[in-house]
Design a protein around this motif. Structure first.
Motif, PDB file in Angstrom:
ATOM      1  N   LEU A 230       0.684  -1.241   0.140  1.00 38.30           N
ATOM      2  CA  LEU A 230      -0.071   0.186   0.062  1.00 38.30           C
ATOM      3  C   LEU A 230       0.956   1.290  -0.023  1.00 38.30           C
ATOM      4  N   THR A 231       1.845   1.404   1.009  1.00 39.17           N
ATOM      5  CA  THR A 231       2.591   2.672   1.289  1.00 39.17           C
ATOM      6  C   THR A 231       4.004   2.420   0.706  1.00 39.17           C
ATOM      7  N   ARG A 232       4.576   1.224   0.997  1.00 37.43           N
ATOM      8  CA  ARG A 232       6.153   0.828   1.085  1.00 37.43           C
ATOM      9  C   ARG A 232       6.773   1.866   2.002  1.00 37.43           C
ATOM     10  N   GLY A 233       5.903   2.281   3.051  1.00 42.39           N
ATOM     11  CA  GLY A 233       6.748   2.959   4.071  1.00 42.39           C
ATOM     12  C   GLY A 233       6.686   4.510   3.664  1.00 42.39           C
ATOM     13  N   ASN A 234       6.279   5.005   2.606  1.00 44.81           N
ATOM     14  CA  ASN A 234       6.308   6.346   2.202  1.00 44.81           C
ATOM     15  C   ASN A 234       5.181   6.990   2.859  1.00 44.81           C
ATOM     16  N   PRO A 235       5.413   8.440   2.823  1.00 46.95           N
ATOM     17  CA  PRO A 235       6.463   9.124   2.320  1.00 46.95           C
ATOM     18  C   PRO A 235       7.660   9.249   3.569  1.00 46.95           C
ATOM     19  N   TYR A 236       8.793   9.096   2.768  1.00 44.03           N
ATOM     20  CA  TYR A 236      10.049   9.210   3.570  1.00 44.03           C
ATOM     21  C   TYR A 236       9.919   8.203   4.812  1.00 44.03           C
ATOM     22  N   ASN A 237       9.543   7.023   4.792  1.00 43.12           N
ATOM     23  CA  ASN A 237       9.686   5.979   5.562  1.00 43.12           C
ATOM     24  C   ASN A 237       8.480   6.402   6.985  1.00 43.12           C
ATOM     25  N   SER A 238       7.747   7.441   6.829  1.00 38.98           N
ATOM     26  CA  SER A 238       6.811   7.885   7.885  1.00 38.98           C
ATOM     27  C   SER A 238       5.834   6.958   8.177  1.00 38.98           C
ATOM     28  N   THR A 239       5.414   6.167   6.923  1.00 38.37           N
ATOM     29  CA  THR A 239       4.381   5.070   7.499  1.00 38.37           C
ATOM     30  C   THR A 239       4.928   3.785   7.708  1.00 38.37           C
ATOM     31  N   GLN A 240       6.265   3.692   7.748  1.00 36.37           N
ATOM     32  CA  GLN A 240       6.898   2.249   8.028  1.00 36.37           C
ATOM     33  C   GLN A 240       6.699   1.661   9.086  1.00 36.37           C
ATOM     34  N   MET A 241       6.372   0.438   9.283  1.00 33.99           N
ATOM     35  CA  MET A 241       5.971  -0.319  10.393  1.00 33.99           C
ATOM     36  C   MET A 241       6.979  -1.057  10.915  1.00 33.99           C
ATOM     37  N   ILE A 242       7.045  -1.552  12.155  1.00 33.65           N
ATOM     38  CA  ILE A 242       8.226  -2.287  12.786  1.00 33.65           C
ATOM     39  C   ILE A 242       8.570  -3.632  11.880  1.00 33.65           C
ATOM     40  N   ALA A 243       7.629  -4.402  11.425  1.00 35.82           N
ATOM     41  CA  ALA A 243       8.209  -5.416  10.549  1.00 35.82           C
ATOM     42  C   ALA A 243       8.941  -4.998   9.242  1.00 35.82           C
ATOM     43  N   MET A 244       8.473  -4.094   8.736  1.00 36.74           N
ATOM     44  CA  MET A 244       9.225  -3.622   7.289  1.00 36.74           C
ATOM     45  C   MET A 244      10.499  -2.896   7.799  1.00 36.74           C
ATOM     46  N   ASN A 245      10.589  -2.309   8.959  1.00 36.66           N
ATOM     47  CA  ASN A 245      11.903  -1.790   9.403  1.00 36.66           C
ATOM     48  C   ASN A 245      12.898  -2.915   9.561  1.00 36.66           C
ATOM     49  N   ILE A 246      12.202  -3.975  10.023  1.00 37.07           N
ATOM     50  CA  ILE A 246      13.286  -5.171  10.664  1.00 37.07           C
ATOM     51  C   ILE A 246      13.941  -5.632   9.206  1.00 37.07           C
ATOM     52  N   TYR A 247      12.858  -5.722   8.412  1.00 35.37           N
ATOM     53  CA  TYR A 247      13.150  -6.592   7.282  1.00 35.37           C
ATOM     54  C   TYR A 247      14.178  -5.540   6.490  1.00 35.37           C
ATOM     55  N   ASN A 248      13.909  -4.405   6.210  1.00 34.23           N
ATOM     56  CA  ASN A 248      14.756  -3.445   5.585  1.00 34.23           C
ATOM     57  C   ASN A 248      16.325  -3.306   6.183  1.00 34.23           C
ATOM     58  N   THR A 249      16.364  -3.468   7.560  1.00 29.43           N
ATOM     59  CA  THR A 249      17.719  -3.518   8.294  1.00 29.43           C
ATOM     60  C   THR A 249      18.432  -4.687   7.805  1.00 29.43           C
ATOM     61  N   ALA A 250      17.657  -5.886   7.748  1.00 28.13           N
ATOM     62  CA  ALA A 250      18.219  -7.437   7.534  1.00 28.13           C
ATOM     63  C   ALA A 250      18.994  -7.359   6.105  1.00 28.13           C
ATOM     64  N   PHE A 251      17.679  -7.373   5.187  1.00 29.11           N
ATOM     65  CA  PHE A 251      17.854  -7.622   3.884  1.00 29.11           C
ATOM     66  C   PHE A 251      18.165  -6.373   2.832  1.00 29.11           C
ATOM     67  N   THR A 252      18.162  -5.158   3.192  1.00 28.32           N
ATOM     68  CA  THR A 252      18.432  -3.934   2.352  1.00 28.32           C
ATOM     69  C   THR A 252      19.870  -3.537   2.876  1.00 28.32           C
ATOM     70  N   PHE A 253      19.987  -3.395   4.156  1.00 26.69           N
ATOM     71  CA  PHE A 253      21.401  -2.809   4.589  1.00 26.69           C
ATOM     72  C   PHE A 253      22.348  -3.915   5.142  1.00 26.69           C
ATOM     73  N   ASN A 254      21.854  -5.300   5.111  1.00 27.07           N
ATOM     74  CA  ASN A 254      22.822  -6.480   5.407  1.00 27.07           C
ATOM     75  C   ASN A 254      23.327  -6.556   6.946  1.00 27.07           C
ATOM     76  N   ASN A 255      22.335  -5.829   7.790  1.00 28.48           N
ATOM     77  CA  ASN A 255      22.952  -5.773   9.030  1.00 28.48           C
ATOM     78  C   ASN A 255      21.901  -6.739   9.918  1.00 28.48           C
ATOM     79  N   PHE A 256      22.433  -7.898   9.789  1.00 27.45           N
ATOM     80  CA  PHE A 256      21.294  -9.017  10.462  1.00 27.45           C
ATOM     81  C   PHE A 256      21.600  -9.033  11.925  1.00 27.45           C
ATOM     82  N   GLY A 257      22.506  -8.677  12.567  1.00 29.07           N
ATOM     83  CA  GLY A 257      22.829  -8.518  13.971  1.00 29.07           C
ATOM     84  C   GLY A 257      21.790  -7.353  14.570  1.00 29.07           C
TER      85      GLY A 257
END
Length: 288
Positions: A230-257
């Motif tokens: 629906l929003t992909r967290g836009n605009p500017y990640n203001s509608t980003q929820m926790i699950a998406m934030n965790i996913y992006n941290t792991a698979f977009t920024f490769n920071n699994f720890g």
């Protein structure tokens, strides 16, 4: 006793083993990796202690904003979904000729996948709403999902539309389990429909409210598919929820720890909130 133990082991053993392998072991591994700097690619995972947890609360403002947004979303969604589900349950238990048809129609959105629902409502908000707003000169309908507030309400509308039918089924079962004699006694005593609803239906449906609030609360916090489509967290990640934030941290920024540390915080927070809700909801239940 030997036969019962053998039967118990035969039936429960495979399920217990699967639960340990699929749930318990990954949780323990996730907790371990939350204390490392693992990037998810190589085999080197250096132990860094509590650094990830400290960074979450001191440096990662996006996670804290996502947590606040998710908590706000969950609070509103729990109210709207359960209110709609209970209202629909009252409607289809009135003995209407089309009750079965209405039950099927109201439950149908729950059968559609979250991603597909998100794309459907994205088209409604960005195309249909915009066209109506331009045609009728209503600025409120134009530019939906372009701001944080409209994106928030878009997610609430989508989630409520999807889960209201599922909650309706739970409340139907609870309402139909109430003895008819109680309604007959209330009618003889001169109680009107509002008094009957307040003093009989709602108290006796309280166990269903406990289950319904628990399910909607946990699902609202874990929402990902609809948020992505629906929003992909836009605009500017203001509608980003926790699950998406965790996913992006792991698979977009490769920071699994760091992602695992966020996931552990997320697990503890959701568990604390839901267990607290169940504790207080159980106190208000009435036994027949």
């Amino acid at each position: 006793m030997k036969n019962s133990k053998l039967s118990f082991t035969f039936f429960v053993g495979p399920i217990l083993l699967s639960f340990v392998v699929v749930v318990i072991i990954p949780i323990l591994m996730g907790i371990y990796f939350s204390f490392t700097n693992w990037n998810g690619i190589n085999n080197n995972a250096d132990w860094i202690g509590l650094r990830n947890y400290i960074n979450v609360f001191t440096r990662d403002k996006e996670f804290l904003n996502a947590f606040k947004f998710t908590a706000k979303f969950a609070f509103v969604s729990v109210i709207t979904i359960n209110a709609m589900g209970f209202g629909l349950a009252l409607l289809v238990t009135k003995g209407l000729k089309i009750s079965n048809f209405l039950r099927s129609i109201f439950f149908m959105p729950n059968l559609i996948g979250g991603l597909i629902l998100g794309f459907i409502w994205q088209f409604i908000f960005t195309r249909a709403f915009h066209s109506l707003g331009v045609r009728w000169g209503i600025s409120f309908l134009q530019g939906w999902l372009a701001t944080t507030s409209t994106g928030f309400w878009g997610l609430v509308i989508l989630m409520s539309w999807q889960m209201a039918g599922y909650m309706m089924v739970i409340y139907i079962a609870a309402i139909e389990n109430i003895p008819k004699s109680m309604y007959e006694a209330a009618e003889i005593d001169g109680a009107n429909k509002l008094q009957t609803l307040r003093h009989i239906t709602v108290p006796l449906v309280a166990p269903a409210f406990t289950v319904g609030i628990f399910l909607t609360l946990s699902n609202s916090f874990k929402l990902y598919d609809q948020n992505l489509s629906l929003t992909r967290g836009n605009p500017y990640n203001s509608t980003q929820m926790i699950a998406m934030n965790i996913y992006n941290t792991a698979f977009t920024f490769n920071n699994f720890g760091l992602a695992q540390a966020k996931a552990v915080i997320f697990l503890i927070s959701v568990a604390a909130i839901t267990l607290t809700q169940i504790y207080y909801s159980k106190k208000k239940e009435v036994e027949m």
